[in-house]
Write an enzyme that holds these catalytic residues in place. Structure first.
Site, PDB file in Angstrom:
ATOM      1  N   ARG A   1      48.378  37.494  27.610  1.00  0.00           N
ATOM      2  CA  ARG A   1      48.632  36.892  29.016  1.00  0.00           C
ATOM      3  C   ARG A   1      48.129  35.597  28.923  1.00  0.00           C
ATOM      4  NH1 ARG A   1      45.830  38.621  34.537  1.00  0.00           N
ATOM      5  NH2 ARG A   1      47.647  40.057  34.311  1.00  0.00           N
TER       6      ARG A   1
ATOM      7  N   HIS B   1      55.986  39.251  34.763  1.00  0.00           N
ATOM      8  CA  HIS B   1      54.854  40.096  34.846  1.00  0.00           C
ATOM      9  C   HIS B   1      55.311  41.519  34.713  1.00  0.00           C
ATOM     10  CE1 HIS B   1      50.935  41.590  34.873  1.00  0.00           C
ATOM     11  NE2 HIS B   1      50.602  41.408  35.972  1.00  0.00           N
TER      12      HIS B   1
ATOM     13  N   GLN C   1      53.604  44.858  35.346  1.00  0.00           N
ATOM     14  CA  GLN C   1      53.434  45.009  36.647  1.00  0.00           C
ATOM     15  C   GLN C   1      54.425  45.808  37.319  1.00  0.00           C
ATOM     16  OE1 GLN C   1      50.500  44.167  38.764  1.00  0.00           O
ATOM     17  NE2 GLN C   1      51.614  45.475  39.984  1.00  0.00           N
TER      18      GLN C   1
ATOM     19  N   ASP D   1      52.555  38.674  47.178  1.00  0.00           N
ATOM     20  CA  ASP D   1      51.680  38.179  46.122  1.00  0.00           C
ATOM     21  C   ASP D   1      51.006  37.008  46.627  1.00  0.00           C
ATOM     22  OD1 ASP D   1      50.370  37.744  43.729  1.00  0.00           O
ATOM     23  OD2 ASP D   1      52.190  36.902  42.790  1.00  0.00           O
TER      24      ASP D   1
ATOM     25  N   CYS E   1      50.669  43.304  43.900  1.00  0.00           N
ATOM     26  CA  CYS E   1      50.064  43.309  42.760  1.00  0.00           C
ATOM     27  C   CYS E   1      48.560  43.540  42.453  1.00  0.00           C
ATOM     28  CB  CYS E   1      50.913  42.487  41.499  1.00  0.00           C
ATOM     29  SG  CYS E   1      50.732  40.678  42.313  1.00  0.00           S
TER      30      CYS E   1
ATOM     31  N   ARG F   1      49.226  51.110  36.611  1.00  0.00           N
ATOM     32  CA  ARG F   1      49.188  49.915  35.564  1.00  0.00           C
ATOM     33  C   ARG F   1      48.953  50.726  34.154  1.00  0.00           C
ATOM     34  NH1 ARG F   1      48.668  44.703  36.476  1.00  0.00           N
ATOM     35  NH2 ARG F   1      49.699  44.752  34.404  1.00  0.00           N
TER      36      ARG F   1
HETATM   37  N1  NVA Z   1      51.408  35.519  40.647  1.00  0.00           N
HETATM   38  C1  NVA Z   1      49.970  36.056  40.252  1.00  0.00           C
HETATM   39  C2  NVA Z   1      49.929  37.416  39.690  1.00  0.00           C
HETATM   40  C3  NVA Z   1      48.725  37.984  39.531  1.00  0.00           C
HETATM   41  C4  NVA Z   1      48.602  39.418  39.017  1.00  0.00           C
HETATM   42  C5  NVA Z   1      49.306  34.994  39.441  1.00  0.00           C
HETATM   43  O1  NVA Z   1      50.061  34.558  38.477  1.00  0.00           O
HETATM   44  O2  NVA Z   1      48.358  34.574  39.603  1.00  0.00           O
HETATM   45  N1   CP Z   2      47.992  42.609  38.743  1.00  0.00           N
HETATM   46  C1   CP Z   2      47.389  42.195  37.877  1.00  0.00           C
HETATM   47  O1   CP Z   2      48.052  41.873  36.890  1.00  0.00           O
HETATM   48  O2   CP Z   2      46.110  42.082  37.929  1.00  0.00           O
HETATM   49  P1   CP Z   2      45.126  41.493  36.887  1.00  0.00           P
HETATM   50  O3   CP Z   2      45.353  39.783  37.219  1.00  0.00           O
HETATM   51  O4   CP Z   2      43.783  41.773  37.490  1.00  0.00           O
HETATM   52  O5   CP Z   2      45.363  41.882  35.479  1.00  0.00           O
END
Ligand code: NVA
Ligand code: CP
Length: 334
Positions: A106, A133, A136, A229, A270, A315
């Protein structure tokens, strides 16, 4: 279906049949877990979990899924390891591939997870990049199937900032699986980029789906799924909040907007979400800009139509399916 040895970097690389297989495997693994059935095909194997950005769901899902499958996990972040400061992502990947059977990443640009995949001889899984992602989306699609049945033909409207990982991933998933996707925001700077949109529109021709964009919230009419989101994602400058709040508040998912969707419509997110003032960041944004909730109202978030915590549970089951499939196991055969 043989996905052994494959990376899972973006749904762009997967066919409809492969995605269907992963969703079916996820459902089977979920039923097994619910029934208390232990299946540990990977005893003695280990996976590395690299998190250059923070996480609750994704990290816990990878850890629980791996442990359920009999594996060990090692968590690495940029403060407690050499990644990024003293050692390149490529060298890190070369080290990890000698010790681990799979690597989750990540972090920032998609090119970083691609670099790891290029350097590693084990499957690499994208746990979120700026652009995509994909794990997700598997959880989201499993949730839709559980709540509303088949994916093909479903109308999904995505409100807010659709040009980042979630908007892009939703557009790709819709194009592959025959869903009708609409990104709805105040202007085109919030829509997925032209190149990806063109690619998805081509895929949608063969899947029977469609890719649309709108600045008019009445595009929610008849929708099966309303998705949103956060307006400022991890890694973006904090100063962006002011502009995003000004631009996107008219696109907040609230009770008025949900009324436009089909009566059976579900609300999805998400997570994490800014729906109340119970976090330090929400408090700070409230003090600066007077907002009580942002991309979704607290009322909708807590409503009967909201399936956000079922998504969160899914998830884990879907990530377990990705690990199992790419390492070559299926409970019906192994
Ligand atoms: N768009 C958000 C998704 C988090 C799961 C981010 O990248 O922070
Ligand atoms: N939805 C998601 O990816 O959550 P986290 O950032 O907590 O992993």
């Amino acid at each position: 279906m043989d996905l052994k040895g494959r990376d899972f970097l973006t749904l762009c690389d997967y066919t409809k049949e492969e995605i269907d297989y992963l969703l079916n495997l996820s459902a089977r693994l979920k039923a097994m877990k619910r029934a208390g059935k232990v299946w540990q095909p990977f005893t003695g194997k280990n996976i590395a979990l690299i998190f250059e950005k923070t996480s609750t769901r994704t990290r816990c899902s990878f850890e629980v899924a791996a442990h359920d499958l009999g594996m060990g996990t090692t968590y690495l972040d940029s403060t407690g390891s050499q990644i990024g400061k003293k050692e390149s992502i490529e060298d890190t990947a070369k080290v990890l591939t000698t010790m681990f059977d799979g690597i989750e990443y990540r972090g920032f640009g998609q090119e970083r997870v691609q670099q790891i995949a290029d350097a590693a001889f084990v499957p690499v899984w994208n746990g979120l990049t700026n652009e995509f992602h994909p794990t997700q989306l598997l959880a989201d699609m499993l949730t839709i199937k559980e709540k509303l049945g088949e994916l093909a033909g479903k109308k999904v409207v995505y409100f807010g900032d659709a040009r980042y990982n979630m908007g892009n991933s939703w557009m790709v998933a819709s194009a592959k699986m025959g869903m009708h996707f609409t990104a709805c925001a105040s202007d085109e700077k919030y829509f997925p980029d032209e190149e990806l949109t063109a690619k998805c529109s081509e895929w949608a021709k063969s899947s029977g789906g469609s890719i649309n964009r709108s600045t008019d919230i009445s595009c929610a009419e008849g929708a099966d799924v309303i998705y949103t989101d956060v307006w400022v994602s991890m890694g973006e400058p904090y100063e962006k909040w002011e502009e995003r709040i000004n631009d996107l508040m008219p696109y907040q998912v609230n009770a008025e907007l949900m009324k436009k969707a089909a009566p059976h419509a579900i609300f999805m997110h998400c997570l994490p979400s800014f729906h109340d003032l119970n976090t330090t960041m929400a408090q700070d944004l409230h003090e600066r800009f007077g907002v009580e909730d942002m991309e979704v109202s607290d009322e909708v978030f807590r409503s009967e139509q909201s399936v956000v915590f079922e998504e969160a549970e899914n998830r884990m089951h879907t990530i377990k399916a990705v690990i199992a499939a790419t390492l070559g196991a299926d409970p019906d055969f192994n």
